[in-house]
Design a protein around this motif. Structure first.
Motif, PDB file in Angstrom:
ATOM      1  N   SER A 154      -1.368  -7.823  -4.906  1.00 52.80           N
ATOM      2  CA  SER A 154      -0.715  -6.566  -5.279  1.00 52.80           C
ATOM      3  C   SER A 154      -1.416  -5.911  -6.465  1.00 52.80           C
ATOM      4  O   SER A 154      -1.462  -4.687  -6.559  1.00 52.80           O
ATOM      5  CB  SER A 154       0.771  -6.789  -5.572  1.00 52.80           C
ATOM      6  OG  SER A 154       0.958  -7.500  -6.766  1.00 52.80           O
ATOM      7  N   GLY A 155      -1.990  -6.718  -7.348  1.00 52.24           N
ATOM      8  CA  GLY A 155      -2.753  -6.163  -8.464  1.00 52.24           C
ATOM      9  C   GLY A 155      -4.030  -5.477  -8.024  1.00 52.24           C
ATOM     10  O   GLY A 155      -4.541  -4.591  -8.702  1.00 52.24           O
ATOM     11  N   THR A 177       0.813  -1.218   0.000  1.00 52.80           N
ATOM     12  CA  THR A 177       0.000   0.000   0.000  1.00 52.80           C
ATOM     13  C   THR A 177       0.850   1.273   0.000  1.00 52.80           C
ATOM     14  O   THR A 177       0.372   2.325  -0.375  1.00 52.80           O
ATOM     15  CB  THR A 177      -0.961   0.041   1.216  1.00 52.80           C
ATOM     16  OG1 THR A 177      -0.200   0.070   2.415  1.00 52.80           O
ATOM     17  CG2 THR A 177      -1.900  -1.146   1.213  1.00 52.80           C
ATOM     18  N   ALA A 209       4.805   1.824  -4.569  1.00 49.89           N
ATOM     19  CA  ALA A 209       4.479   1.391  -5.926  1.00 49.89           C
ATOM     20  C   ALA A 209       5.601   0.549  -6.521  1.00 49.89           C
ATOM     21  O   ALA A 209       5.355  -0.416  -7.244  1.00 49.89           O
ATOM     22  CB  ALA A 209       4.219   2.613  -6.807  1.00 49.89           C
ATOM     23  N   ARG A 214      -8.639  -2.615  -0.082  1.00 49.20           N
ATOM     24  CA  ARG A 214      -8.662  -3.493  -1.264  1.00 49.20           C
ATOM     25  C   ARG A 214      -7.744  -4.703  -1.075  1.00 49.20           C
ATOM     26  O   ARG A 214      -8.100  -5.817  -1.450  1.00 49.20           O
ATOM     27  CB  ARG A 214      -8.294  -2.704  -2.521  1.00 49.20           C
ATOM     28  CG  ARG A 214      -9.401  -1.703  -2.904  1.00 49.20           C
ATOM     29  CD  ARG A 214      -9.117  -1.014  -4.204  1.00 49.20           C
ATOM     30  NE  ARG A 214      -8.843  -1.922  -5.293  1.00 49.20           N
ATOM     31  CZ  ARG A 214      -9.735  -2.345  -6.187  1.00 49.20           C
ATOM     32  NH1 ARG A 214     -10.985  -1.923  -6.108  1.00 49.20           N
ATOM     33  NH2 ARG A 214      -9.395  -3.155  -7.153  1.00 49.20           N
ATOM     34  N   VAL A 250      -4.218  -3.726  -5.271  1.00 50.31           N
ATOM     35  CA  VAL A 250      -3.848  -2.571  -4.452  1.00 50.31           C
ATOM     36  C   VAL A 250      -3.825  -1.323  -5.327  1.00 50.31           C
ATOM     37  O   VAL A 250      -2.798  -0.926  -5.860  1.00 50.31           O
ATOM     38  CB  VAL A 250      -2.487  -2.793  -3.762  1.00 50.31           C
ATOM     39  CG1 VAL A 250      -2.095  -1.571  -2.950  1.00 50.31           C
ATOM     40  CG2 VAL A 250      -2.548  -4.011  -2.866  1.00 50.31           C
ATOM     41  N   THR A 251      -5.004  -0.742  -5.491  1.00 51.93           N
ATOM     42  CA  THR A 251      -5.131   0.507  -6.240  1.00 51.93           C
ATOM     43  C   THR A 251      -5.995   1.448  -5.427  1.00 51.93           C
ATOM     44  O   THR A 251      -6.743   1.025  -4.556  1.00 51.93           O
ATOM     45  CB  THR A 251      -5.804   0.265  -7.613  1.00 51.93           C
ATOM     46  OG1 THR A 251      -7.103  -0.283  -7.396  1.00 51.93           O
ATOM     47  CG2 THR A 251      -4.980  -0.679  -8.477  1.00 51.93           C
ATOM     48  N   GLY A 252      -5.887   2.701  -5.724  1.00 54.01           N
ATOM     49  CA  GLY A 252      -6.730   3.680  -5.052  1.00 54.01           C
ATOM     50  C   GLY A 252      -5.959   4.916  -4.670  1.00 54.01           C
ATOM     51  O   GLY A 252      -4.731   4.917  -4.663  1.00 54.01           O
ATOM     52  N   ARG A 254      -6.220   1.639  -0.464  1.00 58.30           N
ATOM     53  CA  ARG A 254      -5.424   0.521  -0.981  1.00 58.30           C
ATOM     54  C   ARG A 254      -5.386  -0.618   0.031  1.00 58.30           C
ATOM     55  O   ARG A 254      -5.457  -1.791  -0.341  1.00 58.30           O
ATOM     56  CB  ARG A 254      -4.018   1.008  -1.345  1.00 58.30           C
ATOM     57  CG  ARG A 254      -4.032   1.999  -2.519  1.00 58.30           C
ATOM     58  CD  ARG A 254      -2.646   2.342  -3.031  1.00 58.30           C
ATOM     59  NE  ARG A 254      -1.799   3.043  -2.091  1.00 58.30           N
ATOM     60  CZ  ARG A 254      -1.713   4.367  -1.995  1.00 58.30           C
ATOM     61  NH1 ARG A 254      -2.438   5.147  -2.783  1.00 58.30           N
ATOM     62  NH2 ARG A 254      -0.885   4.923  -1.139  1.00 58.30           N
TER      63      ARG A 254
END
Length: 192
Positions: free
Chosen positions: A158-159, A101, A104, A172, A161-163, A169
């Motif tokens: 890990s895919g 989180t 990147a 998610r 983990v967006t936001g 993150r």
């Protein structure tokens, strides 16, 4: 008018090796934060500013962008290895989730497919994360049934983990672990 160099009596102390170590640690922490907010192409000047040092100090420690990113990744993996010695699998997954989180760049090494096109340090770091996880993975755990299942699951999370915020993150990531039927401990960094 030309300026005369400062005499040693008037020159402020540099802080020596302790200050250098502090500056390096501050640059790595700042880079992790700035990369999380702006991606790996963030200006190095923003990282130096966040660390409270000049750009010259940044370049003294890290000659280029790649060296700084590699140092951030190395620190992430060191913290994961340390957590593997101090906690159980759920706790380690919490630390890994925190790194997912917050960094990147860390996500990238977990998607390393170990081909010739990937830098060798990324493959090595990915393998170290996998070893740390495997050391705590019980033989009867669902992620231990097939050799690739563990790292595929980590890559799947890990895919997800967006936001826009670390909190979003994290939600998610926790949902993804839950869908995989995997227990995750507190999402936290390793105490340094």
């Amino acid at each position: 008018m030309t300026q005369q160099p400062m005499s040693d009596a008037r020159r402020p102390p540099s802080g020596g090796p302790k200050a250098a170590a502090r500056n390096r640690a501050a640059l790595i922490a700042a880079a992790r934060e700035v990369y999380a907010e702006h991606g790996l192409d963030a200006p190095l000047s923003a990282i130096a500013r966040r660390a409270g040092v000049g750009q010259g100090v940044l370049y003294r420690h890290f000659p280029d962008r790649a060296a700084l990113a590699a140092a951030v990744l190395e620190e992430n993996v060191r913290q994961i290895e340390r957590a593997a010695q101090e906690t159980d699998l759920a706790g380690l997954l919490g630390v890994i989730t925190w790194h997912l989180t917050e960094s990147a760049a860390f996500i990238g090494i977990l998607h390393t497919d170990r081909t010739d096109a990937v830098p060798s340090y990324a493959v090595t770091l990915s393998q170290r994360v996998e070893r740390a996880l495997r050391a705590l993975l019980p033989g009867d755990h669902p992620l231990a049934s097939e050799p690739d299942d563990l790292m595929i699951a980590v890559a799947m999370v890990s895919g997800a983990v967006t936001g826009p915020t670390p909190e979003h993150r994290e939600r998610r990531a926790r949902a993804a672990w839950r869908l995989l039927g995997v227990e995750v401990g507190p999402v936290r960094p390793v105490e340094v």
